[in-house]
Scaffold this motif. Structure first.
Motif, PDB file in Angstrom:
ATOM      1  N   PHE A 134      -7.433  11.409   6.683  1.00 50.62           N
ATOM      2  CA  PHE A 134      -6.614  12.206   5.771  1.00 50.62           C
ATOM      3  C   PHE A 134      -5.186  12.320   6.316  1.00 50.62           C
ATOM      4  CE2 PHE A 134      -4.624  16.202   4.537  1.00 50.62           C
ATOM      5  CZ  PHE A 134      -4.685  16.128   3.162  1.00 50.62           C
ATOM      6  N   ALA A 135      -5.054  12.678   7.584  1.00 52.30           N
ATOM      7  CA  ALA A 135      -3.727  12.846   8.195  1.00 52.30           C
ATOM      8  C   ALA A 135      -2.940  11.534   8.175  1.00 52.30           C
ATOM      9  CB  ALA A 135      -3.862  13.366   9.618  1.00 52.30           C
ATOM     10  N   ASP A 136      -3.615  10.443   8.519  1.00 54.18           N
ATOM     11  CA  ASP A 136      -2.940   9.138   8.529  1.00 54.18           C
ATOM     12  C   ASP A 136      -2.478   8.736   7.130  1.00 54.18           C
ATOM     13  OD1 ASP A 136      -3.349   8.947  11.248  1.00 54.18           O
ATOM     14  OD2 ASP A 136      -5.011   7.515  11.100  1.00 54.18           O
ATOM     15  N   GLU A 137      -3.350   8.934   6.159  1.00 57.46           N
ATOM     16  CA  GLU A 137      -2.992   8.538   4.794  1.00 57.46           C
ATOM     17  C   GLU A 137      -1.900   9.456   4.237  1.00 57.46           C
ATOM     18  OE1 GLU A 137      -5.060   7.153   0.624  1.00 57.46           O
ATOM     19  OE2 GLU A 137      -6.309   7.315   2.420  1.00 57.46           O
ATOM     20  N   LEU A 138      -1.998  10.732   4.535  1.00 59.15           N
ATOM     21  CA  LEU A 138      -0.975  11.681   4.085  1.00 59.15           C
ATOM     22  C   LEU A 138       0.406  11.268   4.599  1.00 59.15           C
ATOM     23  CD1 LEU A 138      -0.325  14.548   2.793  1.00 59.15           C
ATOM     24  CD2 LEU A 138      -0.422  15.363   5.141  1.00 59.15           C
ATOM     25  N   THR A 139       0.496  10.983   5.887  1.00 56.50           N
ATOM     26  CA  THR A 139       1.794  10.671   6.493  1.00 56.50           C
ATOM     27  C   THR A 139       2.294   9.273   6.131  1.00 56.50           C
ATOM     28  OG1 THR A 139       0.715  10.009   8.549  1.00 56.50           O
ATOM     29  CG2 THR A 139       1.508  12.287   8.410  1.00 56.50           C
ATOM     30  N   SER A 140       1.437   8.431   5.564  1.00 53.87           N
ATOM     31  CA  SER A 140       1.882   7.090   5.167  1.00 53.87           C
ATOM     32  C   SER A 140       2.433   7.058   3.741  1.00 53.87           C
ATOM     33  CB  SER A 140       0.736   6.081   5.301  1.00 53.87           C
ATOM     34  OG  SER A 140      -0.216   6.277   4.261  1.00 53.87           O
ATOM     35  N   GLN A 141       2.265   8.154   3.000  1.00 54.07           N
ATOM     36  CA  GLN A 141       2.704   8.186   1.591  1.00 54.07           C
ATOM     37  C   GLN A 141       4.224   8.297   1.494  1.00 54.07           C
ATOM     38  OE1 GLN A 141       0.525   7.664  -0.865  1.00 54.07           O
ATOM     39  NE2 GLN A 141      -1.142   7.713   0.600  1.00 54.07           N
ATOM     40  N   THR A 142       4.810   7.435   0.659  1.00 55.20           N
ATOM     41  CA  THR A 142       6.258   7.489   0.418  1.00 55.20           C
ATOM     42  C   THR A 142       6.571   7.623  -1.073  1.00 55.20           C
ATOM     43  OG1 THR A 142       6.354   5.080   0.353  1.00 55.20           O
ATOM     44  CG2 THR A 142       6.857   6.134   2.471  1.00 55.20           C
ATOM     45  N   ASP A 143       5.599   7.362  -1.910  1.00 52.84           N
ATOM     46  CA  ASP A 143       5.784   7.403  -3.355  1.00 52.84           C
ATOM     47  C   ASP A 143       5.088   8.645  -3.933  1.00 52.84           C
ATOM     48  OD1 ASP A 143       4.231   6.294  -6.134  1.00 52.84           O
ATOM     49  OD2 ASP A 143       6.391   5.958  -5.999  1.00 52.84           O
ATOM     50  N   PRO A 144       5.821   9.502  -4.656  1.00 48.16           N
ATOM     51  CA  PRO A 144       5.209  10.725  -5.194  1.00 48.16           C
ATOM     52  C   PRO A 144       3.969  10.466  -6.058  1.00 48.16           C
ATOM     53  CG  PRO A 144       7.580  10.847  -5.387  1.00 48.16           C
ATOM     54  CD  PRO A 144       7.265   9.449  -4.935  1.00 48.16           C
ATOM     55  N   LYS A 145       3.993   9.419  -6.866  1.00 48.75           N
ATOM     56  CA  LYS A 145       2.847   9.108  -7.735  1.00 48.75           C
ATOM     57  C   LYS A 145       1.613   8.772  -6.888  1.00 48.75           C
ATOM     58  CE  LYS A 145       3.046   6.826 -12.006  1.00 48.75           C
ATOM     59  NZ  LYS A 145       2.954   8.063 -12.658  1.00 48.75           N
ATOM     60  N   LYS A 146       1.819   7.985  -5.835  1.00 46.21           N
ATOM     61  CA  LYS A 146       0.694   7.623  -4.954  1.00 46.21           C
ATOM     62  C   LYS A 146       0.225   8.843  -4.156  1.00 46.21           C
ATOM     63  CE  LYS A 146       1.607   2.735  -4.693  1.00 46.21           C
ATOM     64  NZ  LYS A 146       2.256   1.651  -3.979  1.00 46.21           N
ATOM     65  N   MET A 147       1.150   9.705  -3.740  1.00 44.73           N
ATOM     66  CA  MET A 147       0.784  10.928  -3.030  1.00 44.73           C
ATOM     67  C   MET A 147      -0.064  11.819  -3.946  1.00 44.73           C
ATOM     68  SD  MET A 147       0.853  12.950  -0.347  1.00 44.73           S
ATOM     69  CE  MET A 147       2.242  13.060   0.780  1.00 44.73           C
ATOM     70  N   PHE A 148       0.337  11.909  -5.216  1.00 46.90           N
ATOM     71  CA  PHE A 148      -0.411  12.701  -6.192  1.00 46.90           C
ATOM     72  C   PHE A 148      -1.840  12.172  -6.317  1.00 46.90           C
ATOM     73  CE2 PHE A 148      -1.595  13.249 -10.761  1.00 46.90           C
ATOM     74  CZ  PHE A 148      -1.813  14.607 -10.717  1.00 46.90           C
ATOM     75  N   GLU A 149      -1.987  10.861  -6.443  1.00 46.13           N
ATOM     76  CA  GLU A 149      -3.319  10.248  -6.559  1.00 46.13           C
ATOM     77  C   GLU A 149      -4.139  10.494  -5.295  1.00 46.13           C
ATOM     78  OE1 GLU A 149      -4.647   9.168  -9.330  1.00 46.13           O
ATOM     79  OE2 GLU A 149      -2.729   9.546 -10.348  1.00 46.13           O
ATOM     80  N   PHE A 150      -3.504  10.368  -4.137  1.00 45.07           N
ATOM     81  CA  PHE A 150      -4.187  10.611  -2.856  1.00 45.07           C
ATOM     82  C   PHE A 150      -4.667  12.059  -2.763  1.00 45.07           C
ATOM     83  CE2 PHE A 150      -3.352  12.437   1.420  1.00 45.07           C
ATOM     84  CZ  PHE A 150      -4.484  11.946   2.048  1.00 45.07           C
ATOM     85  N   LEU A 151      -3.810  13.005  -3.118  1.00 45.40           N
ATOM     86  CA  LEU A 151      -4.195  14.419  -3.044  1.00 45.40           C
ATOM     87  C   LEU A 151      -5.293  14.753  -4.052  1.00 45.40           C
ATOM     88  CD1 LEU A 151      -0.716  16.098  -2.484  1.00 45.40           C
ATOM     89  CD2 LEU A 151      -2.554  15.791  -0.822  1.00 45.40           C
ATOM     90  N   LYS A 152      -5.211  14.187  -5.244  1.00 46.03           N
ATOM     91  CA  LYS A 152      -6.271  14.408  -6.235  1.00 46.03           C
ATOM     92  C   LYS A 152      -7.616  13.941  -5.673  1.00 46.03           C
ATOM     93  CE  LYS A 152      -5.478  12.437 -10.139  1.00 46.03           C
ATOM     94  NZ  LYS A 152      -5.187  11.954 -11.483  1.00 46.03           N
ATOM     95  N   LYS A 153      -7.599  12.766  -5.070  1.00 46.46           N
ATOM     96  CA  LYS A 153      -8.830  12.206  -4.490  1.00 46.46           C
ATOM     97  C   LYS A 153      -9.348  13.114  -3.363  1.00 46.46           C
ATOM     98  CE  LYS A 153      -9.293   8.521  -1.766  1.00 46.46           C
ATOM     99  NZ  LYS A 153      -8.844   7.288  -1.201  1.00 46.46           N
ATOM    100  N   ALA A 154      -8.439  13.573  -2.508  1.00 47.72           N
ATOM    101  CA  ALA A 154      -8.826  14.404  -1.360  1.00 47.72           C
ATOM    102  C   ALA A 154      -9.371  15.766  -1.793  1.00 47.72           C
ATOM    103  CB  ALA A 154      -7.623  14.590  -0.421  1.00 47.72           C
ATOM    104  N   PHE A 155      -8.768  16.364  -2.793  1.00 46.09           N
ATOM    105  CA  PHE A 155      -9.160  17.717  -3.216  1.00 46.09           C
ATOM    106  C   PHE A 155     -10.294  17.732  -4.220  1.00 46.09           C
ATOM    107  CE2 PHE A 155      -5.235  18.940  -1.209  1.00 46.09           C
ATOM    108  CZ  PHE A 155      -5.531  20.203  -0.727  1.00 46.09           C
ATOM    109  N   LEU A 156     -10.411  16.695  -5.024  1.00 44.11           N
ATOM    110  CA  LEU A 156     -11.407  16.721  -6.100  1.00 44.11           C
ATOM    111  C   LEU A 156     -12.693  16.003  -5.747  1.00 44.11           C
ATOM    112  CD1 LEU A 156      -8.994  16.170  -9.119  1.00 44.11           C
ATOM    113  CD2 LEU A 156      -9.884  18.318  -8.234  1.00 44.11           C
ATOM    114  N   SER A 157     -12.746  15.326  -4.602  1.00 43.24           N
ATOM    115  CA  SER A 157     -13.977  14.593  -4.276  1.00 43.24           C
ATOM    116  C   SER A 157     -14.930  15.469  -3.464  1.00 43.24           C
ATOM    117  CB  SER A 157     -13.663  13.316  -3.509  1.00 43.24           C
ATOM    118  OG  SER A 157     -12.987  13.600  -2.310  1.00 43.24           O
TER     119      SER A 157
END
Length: 157
Positions: A134-157
């Motif tokens: 989670f930490a690695d993927e969070l810190t690798s995000q540079t695009d807001p749309k991709k960050m949104f998708e990543f957070l949705k996956k992390a919080f909703l799964s």
């Protein structure tokens, strides 16, 4: 205690990955201005953030990442949100509980409209931050749309 509807809290327009704040107050003012323009918070939000952070620091140092989880009392919030913020450089914060000095570059501003959700939300973040992936993927995000998708996956799964 009620369940949190993370889907209701996660919004693509509350992801800010290129903030250039010099210090905590500058960061709080910039985020408050953006969230206010979007209708998420009341005019009282920036001052409420500073006051609450002075009284109850929200910095967290975890094994993989140091972050802060600034939040205010529900009367300063219009609608629920989690704002994911990356500042260009780490800034000085104080740690939750110990008030020890730390630096954070990543922030999650929590727009909590039901105060019973505060502890549950903090526990969810603690759980996520114990996960290196989670930490690695969070810190690798540079695009807001991709960050949104990543957070949705992390919080909703």
């Amino acid at each position: 205690m009620t369940d949190i509807n993370y889907k209701e809290m996660l919004h693509e327009d509350t992801i800010f990955l290129t903030i250039d704040a010099n210090d905590r107050d500058d960061l709080f003012e910039q985020i408050a201005e953006r969230l206010n323009k979007l209708g998420y918070v009341k005019d009282s939000y920036a001052e409420a953030l500073k006051k609450r952070e002075d009284e109850f620091p929200t910095g967290l140092v975890t094994k993989y990442l140091s972050i802060a989880l600034p939040h205010v009392d529900p009367e300063n919030i219009n609608k629920p949100f989690i704002a994911a913020v990356k500042n260009i450089k780490p800034i000085h914060m104080l740690q939750m509980g110990s008030n020890e000095d730390m630096k954070a570059q990543y922030f999650f501003f929590l727009g909590i409209t039901d105060s019973s959700h505060q502890v549950v939300l903090l526990q969810k973040f603690m759980l996520l931050l114990r996960n290196k992936n989670f930490a690695d993927e969070l810190t690798s995000q540079t695009d807001p749309k991709k960050m949104f998708e990543f957070l949705k996956k992390a919080f909703l799964s």
